[in-house]
Design an enzyme around this catalytic site. Structure first.
Site, mmCIF file in Angstrom:
data_model
loop_
_atom_site.group_PDB
_atom_site.id
_atom_site.type_symbol
_atom_site.label_atom_id
_atom_site.label_comp_id
_atom_site.label_asym_id
_atom_site.label_seq_id
_atom_site.Cartn_x
_atom_site.Cartn_y
_atom_site.Cartn_z
ATOM 1 N N TYR A 141 0.833 -1.193 0.000
ATOM 2 C CA TYR A 141 0.000 0.000 0.000
ATOM 3 C C TYR A 141 0.869 1.244 0.000
ATOM 4 C CZ TYR A 141 1.186 0.910 4.837
ATOM 5 O OH TYR A 141 1.860 1.201 5.981
ATOM 6 N N TYR A 161 -17.458 16.100 28.371
ATOM 7 C CA TYR A 161 -16.656 15.600 29.481
ATOM 8 C C TYR A 161 -15.162 15.610 29.194
ATOM 9 C CZ TYR A 161 -21.170 14.101 31.242
ATOM 10 O OH TYR A 161 -22.461 14.086 31.668
ATOM 11 N N GLY A 162 -14.745 16.144 28.044
ATOM 12 C CA GLY A 162 -13.325 16.240 27.751
ATOM 13 C C GLY A 162 -12.705 14.896 27.392
ATOM 14 N N ASP A 195 -2.005 7.645 16.389
ATOM 15 C CA ASP A 195 -1.807 8.260 17.710
ATOM 16 C C ASP A 195 -2.968 7.892 18.626
ATOM 17 O OD1 ASP A 195 -0.750 9.687 19.769
ATOM 18 O OD2 ASP A 195 -1.213 11.665 18.964
ATOM 19 N N ARG A 201 -5.703 10.028 25.761
ATOM 20 C CA ARG A 201 -5.786 11.487 25.642
ATOM 21 C C ARG A 201 -6.477 11.906 24.348
ATOM 22 N NH1 ARG A 201 -0.644 9.801 25.066
ATOM 23 N NH2 ARG A 201 0.234 9.899 22.955
#
Length: 977
Positions: free
Chosen positions: A569, A676-677, A793, A797
């Site tokens: 790919y 709620y972050g 990633d 977080r």
């Protein structure tokens, strides 16, 4: 009883006979002498009890008529006698006898009823600033304290005054708007007992103190013949007592139709819509239409203009001279305005009638809905001398097309083409430039750099042709060498309005002839110094460029790949992905709030979008934008993020794209707002309230296990199962003080968590929640994999949490301050989350679906450790890389069930092809979550407006071979381990 009534009837007949005889014995009464009829009994008021008989007799020489009135209702009889055998409370009222002359006499009858003291007439209306009557007349006039009382013991307004009348009711003086919806009773004391009437609710009709407010949906319309004309007039007033209509200017005939629709908006606001339509407009329908409204105070009107044309049009207005002169290296913008109806569908700039350019902006002249005027700007930057020519703007719509041409001339400094040749005793200088250069000759004895003595008139020729019709003009100038009698230097100077240049020629006499010595200009000390300075400057620029390229540059994390020959790919360049302008959202409908997160070049801002989902609804969204310090690279990256999100489509477990603003200003990306972050800080906030049935103590157990060596020991009976790592800080179960410690600086939303949001999520966190988060993130990653998208990633977080504890995968990108985030380590020209990366990504710069699976395993460790950092106490150094390469992995986190740790270990397999797919992970976790959780998630997915896209089965693996298209450098070569 019957005998008594017969006697009464007999006496009544005798009385009539006496009256007749008396009347016959007296002279007849003339019409001018009519008297009032007389009523028996001769009283103004009569009080009877309920069930008693009411018998009233009216005597008059002529015809009489009885009228009974109570609460505004009338009933009549033509008999001289009014008889009610069994009186009821409703027979209370005024009885009037009227003769043929119109004269009348009255008696008021009260029918006393202990069960019904008040006669009631509902509803109760009052007009502002007028008196209004509360119709609650009494059936017993002998009561006391006849007045008004508020409902449920509430006091009446202090300024409310009234007058009581037992026969009519209670009149409220000077009704005010504040009395609207006032609840009250009529009250009185009857023989020591307090009596209340039924409840009245006062409805106040506002006084008209101003003319109606009138507006139209649009003030002007432009249509083609056959199109529908529809305009709406909105009339606002305090009540429905307003008249309105549409009027055509000069009362011209038209086939317009009107339709009315009205409603109340609040207590004292009345709205009416008058919709005027012409189903198929004609040219003669053009004109001014007036919406007229009036009330008792006055009138108001508003007009709208209709222009109907037989076909569409385009009119172009150049905003500058179409012949443009610009100096070499400078910028110029070619600006046109044009009017077009219908809207333009094609716009293009053509250079020299053969090539097109896309360096232009096109936008409406104004945001007005009636706007038909547009602006187009072609940006020509750092023009070269060869880029002069014709630039033609073409625009078309469904009916016509039009164009305008600009002639652009680039002014260039003269360039000496030939200057150092003697031809047949003539010295020639050839210069090219625009405007036409002027050539002068100078002579000085000896070898000099510049000469100051001008030579007399010389033969100058101008070449008519140029490099191109808009190119440089070439000028020839020749001088006879016989003009010069001594050794020396001849200088040729060419100049125009832009600049000047020169060249020199040296010659010497040798016998009777002249010969060229050298053309010394190239190696003069001045030129040598200039060359050295230029070289040093180039070296300095190269060093700065190298340093700039070595800085960590921003790169879009989410990558879309395309399969080639089934396995290998390459990445798809996100700038080549299409962008659908259906995502465009008007900037003026965004109201920005606080900043949710910020990085070096971008930020995410909370905003309110008006009309994003419904035309009249407001919605809280998150808007990603660039800071003024952003470079072209970051601007392209944000646009790439937008294209990737629009390509992916919607899913419940990713942060979905809602809209974008790319026209008329900086790029704005509008996405869902997650209250709620990020999940990482949510887990850390919930540590104190976590409920888990598993109470195993991992505080004294080593954190890392050599999984590769443990597998080998099972075959080779090796006893070397664990590696003695002895990290600088041993792992200890976090204390309450640790749990309260601030997490990571710059965390998205953490510092702005509002009390309202915290109160909205007071539930404790339990193991079922952690399993649900694992399941949802796996579902979201399976969706990304089905779209051939690699995240690169994946970490807690980068997972956001919203209402219902729904997780959404995101990429903060430009809005994350990775420079100050210790999770991102500088390697090469990028900052990378090394502790979350797979070995093949660290050492070979290979990113695949399998490397995302490795990161998912690290995410699970974060999740079941309630937000602890992976590999705690270990810095990212050569020892760390060596351990990863040799197969050392983290042990099970504190709260992870055995089945979940098994999934983590399979995610961390050194062989990428032995790791499970996200589809398989979803199936594994599905067996562990409760049926209720699965049912709730399924219902949310089915009810969500963004349905899941069908997943693609990636059982056929994409080969883990790095693509040459990736610009990311390997983190660590093998020799560095």
């Amino acid at each position: 009883m019957r005998g008594a009534r017969g006697a009464w009837d007999f006496l009544f007949v005798l009385l009539l006979l006496l009256l007749v005889q008396t009347g016959s014995s007296q002279p007849s009464v003339s019409p001018g002498e009519l008297s009032l009829p007389s009523i028996h009994p001769a009283k103004s008021e009569l009080i009877v009890s309920v069930g008693d008989e009411i018998r009233l007799l009216c005597t008059d020489p002529g015809f009489v008529k009885w009228t009974f009135e109570i609460l505004g209702q009338l009933s009549e009889k033509t008999n001289p006698e009014w008889i009610t055998e069994k009186a009821e409370a409703t027979n209370t009222g005024n009885y009037t006898c009227t003769n043929k002359g119109g004269l009348s006499s009255s008696i008021y009858v009260f029918v006393r009823d202990p069960e019904k003291l008040f006669l009631i007439d509902l509803p109760l209306y009052g007009k502002e600033e007028n008196d209004t009557l509360v119709r609650c007349p009494l059936t017993d006039p002998e009561v006391t304290n006849y007045s008004l009382t508020g409902c449920e013991g509430k006091p009446l307004p202090k300024d409310l005054t009234f007058v009581a009348d037992p026969k009519a009711g209670i009149t409220i003086r000077n009704v005010k708007r504040e009395y609207h919806r006032l609840c009250l009773h009529c009250s009185a004391n009857q023989r020591g007992k307090s009596m209340l009437s039924k409840k009245f609710t006062l409805k106040v009709r506002a006084a008209i103190k101003a003319v109606p407010v009138v507006s139209v949906s649009k003030t002007s319309y432009l249509l083609r013949e056959g199109e529908e004309f529809a305009v709406t007039c909105l009339i606002k007033d305090v009540s429905s007592s307003v008249d309105s209509m549409w009027i055509k200017e000069n009362s011209q005939q038209t086939k317009a139709q009107t339709k009315k629709n009205s409603w109340h908006q609040g207590d004292f606001s009345y709205l009416r819509q008058e919709r005027l339509t012409i189903s198929s407009a004609r040219v003669n329908d053009s004109g001014v239409f007036m919406c007229y409204a009036n009330n008792t105070f006055g009138s108001a009107n508003v007009t709208t203009t209709l222009e109907v044309v037989d076909k569409g049009f385009i009119n172009i207005f150049p905003m500058m001279n179409t012949t443009v002169f610009v100096n070499d290296g400078e910028n110029v913008d070619l600006v046109v305005e044009y009017e077009a109806y219908p809207k333009p569908v094609h716009r293009q700039w053509i250079y020299m009638n053969r090539t097109s350019t896309d360096k232009w902006d096109d936008y409406p002249k104004s945001e007005n809905e009636s706007n038909i005027r547009y602006v187009n700007e072609l940006h020509l930057t750092r023009l070269k001398g060869t880029e002069g020519g014709t630039y033609t703007f073409h625009v078309s719509n469904s009916d016509v097309n039009s164009s305008v041409t600009f002639n652009v001339y680039v002014n260039t400094k003269p360039e000496i083409l030939t200057h150092d040749r003697l031809v047949n005793g003539m010295l020639q200088c050839v210069a090219a430039g625009f405007p036409e250069p002027t050539i002068d000759w100078y002579f000085c004895p000896g070898t000099e750099q510049r000469c100051s003595v001008p030579v007399g008139p010389v033969d100058v020729q101008i070449q008519n042709s140029s490099v191109s019709p808009f190119g440089k003009l070439v000028v020839y100038s020749t001088i006879d060498d016989s003009t010069f009698k001594h050794n020396g230097t001849v200088e040729c100077r060419a100049y125009n309005d832009v600049g000047k240049s020169s060249a020199s020629f040296n010659f010497a006499f040798k016998g009777n002839s002249k010969e060229q010595i050298h053309a010394h200009t190239l190696f003069t000390p001045l030129l040598i110094g200039f060359v050295i300075a230029a070289g040093l400057m180039c070296i300095f620029v190269m060093i700065l460029t190298y340093k700039y390229l070595q800085k960590p540059m921003y790169e879009v994390q989410w990558k879309v790949v395309e399969e080639i020959n089934g396995n290998n790919y390459v990445y798809i360049d996100p700038t080549q992905l299409p962008y659908d302008h259906k995502w465009e959202f008007p900037r003026n409908r965004l109201s920005f709030g606080k900043t949710l997160g910020a990085g070096a070049f971008g930020k995410v801002v909370e905003a309110t979008a008006y009309g994003l989902i419904k035309s009249d609804a407001a919605m809280t969204v998150a808007v990603k934008m660039l800071k003024p310090s952003a470079h072209l690279t970051e601007r392209e990256a944000l646009m790439s993020e937008l294209k990737v999100l629009s390509y992916l489509g919607n899913h419940m477990n990713i942060v979905n794209l809602l809209g974008a603003c790319t026209i008329g200003g900086p790029t704005l990306v509008i996405t869902e707002y997650c209250c709620y972050g990020d999940l990482l800080n949510f887990l850390r906030r919930k540590r104190d309230s976590f409920i888990c049935s598993k109470q195993e103590d991992h505080a004294e157990v080593a954190l890392y296990k050599n999984l590769l060596h443990s597998k080998e020991s099972s075959c080779n009976d090796s006893t070397n199962e664990y590696m003695d790592m002895k990290p600088g800080v041993s792992y200890v179960v976090p204390t309450k003080a640790d749990k309260r410690r601030s997490a990571r600086i710059g965390s998205y939303i953490e510092r702005d968590v509002t009390p309202a949001i915290m109160e909205d999520d007071e539930l404790a966190l339990d193991l079922e929640d952690l399993l649900s988060f694992s399941y949802q993130v796996a579902k979201g990653m399976a969706f990304l994999a089905s779209k051939n998208c690699i995240h690169r990633d994946l970490a807690a977080r980068n997972i956001l949490l919203t209402h219902g504890r729904i997780t959404k995968i995101c990429d903060f990108g430009l809005a994350r301050d990775i420079k100050n985030d210790s999770n991102y380590v500088v390697k090469g020209n990028a900052r990378l989350p090394v502790k979350w990366m797979a070995p093949e990504s660290i050492f070979n710069c290979v990113y695949t679906f399998e490397s995302d699976v490795w990161s998912y395993g690290i995410f699970l460790w974060e999740l079941f450790s309630l937000g602890s950092s992976p590999y705690p106490g270990m810095p990212v150094d050569s020892k760390f890389y060596k351990m990863i390469k040799e197969g050392f992995r983290m042990l099970s986190p504190e709260h992870a069930p055995a089945e979940m740790y098994d999934i983590m270990k399979t995610c961390w397999d050194a062989d990428p092809l032995k790791r499970p797919t996200f589809k398989q992970i979803v199936q594994l976790i599905e067996k562990q979550i409760s049926e209720s959780t699965n049912h709730i998630y399924s219902n949310l997915a089915n009810c969500s407006p963004h349905r899941e896209n069908p997943a693609v089965d990636h059982s056929v693996r994409i080969n883990s071979v790095g693509s040459s298209a990736s610009s990311t450098q390997p983190l660590l070569v093998h020799e560095d381990v």
